[in-house]
Write an enzyme that holds these catalytic residues in place. Structure first.
Site, short mmCIF file in Angstrom:
data_model
loop_
_atom_site.label_atom_id
_atom_site.label_comp_id
_atom_site.label_asym_id
_atom_site.label_seq_id
_atom_site.Cartn_x
_atom_site.Cartn_y
_atom_site.Cartn_z
N GLU A 127 0.80 -1.24 0.00
CA GLU A 127 0.00 0.00 0.00
C GLU A 127 0.83 1.28 0.00
O GLU A 127 0.56 2.20 0.76
CB GLU A 127 -0.96 -0.02 1.20
CG GLU A 127 -1.89 -1.23 1.16
CD GLU A 127 -2.83 -1.33 2.35
OE1 GLU A 127 -2.82 -0.45 3.23
OE2 GLU A 127 -3.61 -2.31 2.40
N ASN A 169 2.09 -5.18 -3.20
CA ASN A 169 0.68 -5.47 -2.92
C ASN A 169 -0.07 -4.18 -2.63
O ASN A 169 0.39 -3.34 -1.86
CB ASN A 169 0.62 -6.39 -1.68
CG ASN A 169 -0.73 -6.98 -1.41
OD1 ASN A 169 -1.32 -7.61 -2.29
ND2 ASN A 169 -1.25 -6.80 -0.21
N HIS A 206 -10.46 -5.85 -2.64
CA HIS A 206 -11.56 -5.67 -1.67
C HIS A 206 -12.68 -4.91 -2.39
O HIS A 206 -12.53 -3.72 -2.69
CB HIS A 206 -11.09 -4.86 -0.46
CG HIS A 206 -10.04 -5.54 0.36
ND1 HIS A 206 -10.33 -6.66 1.12
CD2 HIS A 206 -8.73 -5.29 0.54
CE1 HIS A 206 -9.22 -7.04 1.75
NE2 HIS A 206 -8.24 -6.24 1.40
N GLU A 235 -6.26 -10.58 -1.45
CA GLU A 235 -7.11 -10.34 -0.27
C GLU A 235 -8.58 -10.26 -0.68
O GLU A 235 -9.33 -9.41 -0.18
CB GLU A 235 -6.69 -9.05 0.45
CG GLU A 235 -5.22 -9.01 0.84
CD GLU A 235 -4.80 -7.75 1.58
OE1 GLU A 235 -5.69 -6.98 2.04
OE2 GLU A 235 -3.59 -7.51 1.69
N ASP A 237 -12.33 -10.09 -1.19
CA ASP A 237 -13.66 -10.18 -0.56
C ASP A 237 -14.59 -9.27 -1.33
O ASP A 237 -14.16 -8.28 -1.91
CB ASP A 237 -13.65 -9.91 0.95
CG ASP A 237 -12.92 -8.65 1.37
OD1 ASP A 237 -12.76 -7.73 0.56
OD2 ASP A 237 -12.52 -8.60 2.56
O1 G3I Z 1 -5.71 -7.95 18.82
C1 G3I Z 1 -6.25 -6.72 19.27
C2 G3I Z 1 -7.06 -6.92 20.54
O2 G3I Z 1 -6.19 -7.36 21.55
C3 G3I Z 1 -7.73 -5.60 20.91
O3 G3I Z 1 -8.54 -5.79 22.02
C4 G3I Z 1 -8.56 -5.08 19.74
C5 G3I Z 1 -9.22 -3.74 20.03
O4 G3I Z 1 -9.17 -2.90 18.93
O5 G3I Z 1 -7.73 -4.94 18.63
C6 G3I Z 1 -7.13 -6.15 18.20
O6 G3I Z 1 -6.32 -5.90 17.10
C7 G3I Z 1 -7.00 -5.64 15.88
C8 G3I Z 1 -6.57 -6.67 14.85
O7 G3I Z 1 -7.15 -6.37 13.61
C9 G3I Z 1 -6.95 -8.09 15.23
O8 G3I Z 1 -8.35 -8.22 15.26
C10 G3I Z 1 -6.65 -4.24 15.42
O9 G3I Z 1 -7.19 -3.29 16.31
C11 G3I Z 1 -7.17 -4.01 14.04
O10 G3I Z 1 -6.66 -2.78 13.55
C12 G3I Z 1 -6.72 -5.12 13.12
O11 G3I Z 1 -7.31 -4.91 11.85
C13 G3I Z 1 -6.65 -5.53 10.77
C14 G3I Z 1 -6.29 -4.49 9.75
O12 G3I Z 1 -5.70 -5.11 8.63
C15 G3I Z 1 -5.30 -3.47 10.30
O13 G3I Z 1 -4.84 -2.61 9.33
C16 G3I Z 1 -7.59 -6.56 10.18
O14 G3I Z 1 -7.76 -7.64 11.10
C17 G3I Z 1 -7.00 -7.11 8.87
O15 G3I Z 1 -7.97 -7.89 8.21
C18 G3I Z 1 -6.61 -5.96 7.97
O16 G3I Z 1 -6.03 -6.49 6.81
C19 G3I Z 1 -5.65 -5.54 5.82
C20 G3I Z 1 -4.39 -6.05 5.15
O17 G3I Z 1 -3.38 -6.30 6.10
C21 G3I Z 1 -3.89 -5.06 4.11
N1 G3I Z 1 -4.94 -4.74 3.14
C22 G3I Z 1 -6.21 -4.31 3.73
C23 G3I Z 1 -6.73 -5.33 4.74
C24 G3I Z 1 -8.08 -4.93 5.28
O18 G3I Z 1 -8.01 -3.74 6.01
#
Ligand code: G3I
Length: 305
Positions: A127, A169, A206, A235, A237
């Site tokens: 990105e 990516n 996405h 990725e 969806d």
């Molecule tokens: O693990 C913590 C947890 O301990 C806490 O209580 C909670 C409260 O916010 O957060 C949890 O972490 C989160 C994590 O996902 C696991 O669920 C983060 O806040 C959250 O920001 C994170 O989001 C991820 C996101 O990337 C971050 O940028 C998504 O799961 C993940 O699917 C997403 O994936 C991205 C790719 O890496 C890049 N392309 C876009 C894609 C979708 O956004």
């Protein structure tokens, strides 16, 4: 074939999913993972904040749970991601200049070396291009270390794991007419011309109603492939439901199948309830783990190749 992975393998492709370490105790989730998919991406566990939480101290526990499970099941792994402006550890977020450049390069060297020989493809840089009409780079602390940060990242990754394919990516790079797509295309063209080591381009893909599957999606895949790189749908969806969602999944799958160098498709999660956009029910299995119409359309398309 009766599973996504086996159906994709008929044309030499893979079919993967994002996996979250925190869900690996869920037997429904693991059952679908083991049955259907032959490529795995860690949804968060290989990102910079997860693998280097304090500078120079590396942490691979959750990533290793995913990698070891995949390898024990005979599945390959896409590494995600070595360098990104987002999900940086706190210590890195306010760094700049030479110190940041060196920290990024050390991170890439350490993580890619740790997993050397175990990764099919790395998302080396994620990105890095701006949204909107500029076609240029996204502003970030990494970009401010100098425009050559991306090629420096790729060179470091190649040195650390010469056997891994190295990918750039990004998202919203699906529509060929989009300035961001053109910007990434020009960078890859330039890298190939100058011998910067790049092997593949990942289109995150996405999709939702604001960002639908573009009519020229296959053209975009083909044009990148024509630069001499593999293309991967990394990725996928698609928000929606029923036959509309199914036909969009069919189009994306067939676009990949029509491009020789489109080597595989990864969906960004297993069940709708596992998705980062769970409200959009964007995946192939419902919250109960049942196959949706979208699943059947993908399987049928893969079997038609
Ligand atoms: O693990 C913590 C947890 O301990 C806490 O209580 C909670 C409260 O916010 O957060 C949890 O972490 C989160 C994590 O996902 C696991 O669920 C983060 O806040 C959250 O920001 C994170 O989001 C991820 C996101 O990337 C971050 O940028 C998504 O799961 C993940 O699917 C997403 O994936 C991205 C790719 O890496 C890049 N392309 C876009 C894609 C979708 O956004």
């Amino acid at each position: 074939a009766t599973t996504l992975g086996a159906a994709a393998a008929q044309s030499g492709r893979y079919f993967g999913t994002a996996v979250a370490a925190g869900r690996m105790g869920d037997s429904t989730y693991i059952g679908i993972l083991n049955r259907e998919f032959d490529m795995v991406t860690a949804e968060n566990e290989m990102k910079m904040d997860a693998t280097e939480p304090s500078q120079g101290r590396f942490s691979y526990g959750n990533a290793d749970r995913i990698v070891n499970h995949a390898r024990n099941q005979g599945k390959r792994i896409r590494g995600h991601a070595l360098a990104w402006h987002s999900q940086q550890p706190g210590w890195m977020q306010n760094m700049s200049g030479t110190a940041l450049r060196n920290a990024m390069l050390n991170h890439i060297t350490q993580v890619a070396s740790y997993y050397r020989g175990k990764i099919y493809a790395w998302d080396v840089v994620n990105e890095a291009f701006a949204d909107g009409n500029s076609g240029g780079r996204r502003d970030s602390n990494l970009q401010r270390t100098g425009n050559d940060w991306i090629e420096a990242a790729f060179r470091a990754a190649r040195a650390a794991d010469p056997g891994a394919k190295l990918c750039y990516n990004d998202y919203n790079t699906d529509d060929w007419s989009h300035a961001k797509t053109q910007g990434v295309y020009r960078m890859v063209q330039d890298f190939k011309a100058r011998g910067v080591p790049i092997d593949c381009v990942g289109l995150q893909s996405h999709f939702n109603s604001q960002s639908p599957v573009p009519s020229n999606y296959q053209t975009t895949l083909q044009n990148f492939a024509n630069l001499g790189v593999d293309v991967q749908i990394t990725e996928l969806d698609i928000e929606g439901s029923g036959s509309g969602q199914a036909s969009n999944y069919d189009r994306v799958t067939r676009a990949c199948l029509a491009v020789a160098r489109c080597t595989g498709i990864t969906v960004w999660g297993i069940r709708d309830t596992d998705s980062w956009r769970a409200n959009g029910t964007p995946l192939l299995f419902d919250g109960g783990g049942n196959k949706k119409a979208a699943y059947t359309s993908v399987l049928n398309a893969l079997n038609s190749a």
